[in-house]
Design an enzyme around this catalytic site. Structure first.
Site: not given
Ligand code: IPE
Ligand code: IPE
Ligand code: MG
Length: 260
Positions: A25, A42, A136
């Protein structure tokens, strides 16, 4: 054969986690801090994946499970979802051969039906190509949700073994139907990006997983950051319901014998 359950058997302690599960995240915030579009975060996130796969393989981790796209991430703006799908497709096209050359076995968990047919066939090809690899096991959780997993396991069990329903279902009956049946339960869960929540990840499987949270944003998470998580893991006493004295006695057979 499925792996033992942490609620039915006590797993042997080990210094390096056998199975690491990560919520990657913070990509969006990483990009925002740099005044870049979320997509740039990303993209950098994919590079961090490469580094962490390498580091886990080098450390002798057996299973690495990465949350790439949750069943709730479809709620994001359509252009972000489309970009994430493009990145997923490109990663499958560009990385699978490299994984194979490095002896890595690729697995995907999550509901595949909503994905583009091209993505679905690359997933199937990648899994088939790497199925015999003994290094792995890298699992990508894509359109994955912990609740979906439990429900799909129950539904398949009910369809294939209606006889079981009447007798009551035990963990051993359900285990082969969970999407991670080929893997032991995660020993260590890591969430980057500062949030302290499970976000519908491996709900069933994480019954006794050690939880580690870091504010480091996923694109900045590197081998050194992984080592910090491992150090935290080594410092934990995994009791699985027992007392600390019992844990210490089981680690010292002489002490255990004296107590009996
Ligand atoms: C969780 O991250 C899912 C992934 C990293 C793929 P999110 O950014 O979607 O989670 P929430 O919405 O903050 O809980
Ligand atoms: C995690 O990073 C990746 C996915 C959920 C695909 P985020 O896109 O949730 O990044 P933040 O949480 O907005 O910083
Ligand atoms: Mg996120």
């Amino acid at each position: 054969m499925t792996h033992p359950s942490s609620t039915l058997e006590i797993p042997a302690p080990r210094d390096v986690p056998r199975h690491v599960a990560i919520i990657m995240d913070g990509n969006g915030r990483w990009a925002r801090q740099r005044h870049l579009p979320r997509f740039a975060g990303h993209k950098r996130g994919v590079e961090a994946v490469r580094a962490i796969v390498k580091a886990c393989a080098a450390r002798g981790v057996g299973f690495l499970t990465l949350f790439a796209f949750s069943s709730e991430n479809w709620r994001r703006p359509p252009d972000e979802v489309a970009l994430l799908m493009q990145l997923f497709l490109a990663a499958l096209e560009n990385e699978v051969q490299k994984l194979h050359r490095n002896g890595i076995r690729l697995k995907l968990i999550g509901e595949r039906a909503p994905f583009d047919p091209r993505i679905r066939s690359l997933i199937a090809e990648g899994e088939a190509l790497t199925a015999g690899n003994t290094g792995l096991t890298l699992t990508i959780a894509a359109n994955y949700g912990g609740r979906w997993d439990i429900l799909q396991a129950m539904s398949r069990l009910a369809a294939e073994r209606p006889d079981m329903l009447a007798g009551g279902i035990g963990e051993q009956e359900l285990a082969p139907y969970l999407s991670t049946s080929y893997a032991p339960e995660p020993d260590l869960f890591i969430r980057t990006g500062g949030e302290r929540r499970a976000s519908n990840f491996l709900l069933w499987q994480m019954a006794y997983t050690e939880l580690y949270f870091t504010d480091t944003l996923w694109p900045d998470f590197d081998g050194a950051a992984l080592e910090k998580a491992f150090a935290s893991y080594r410092s934990r006493e995994r009791r699985f319901g027992r007392t600390s004295e019992q844990v210490q006695a089981s680690a010292d057979p002489a002490l255990a014998a004296r107590r009996e």
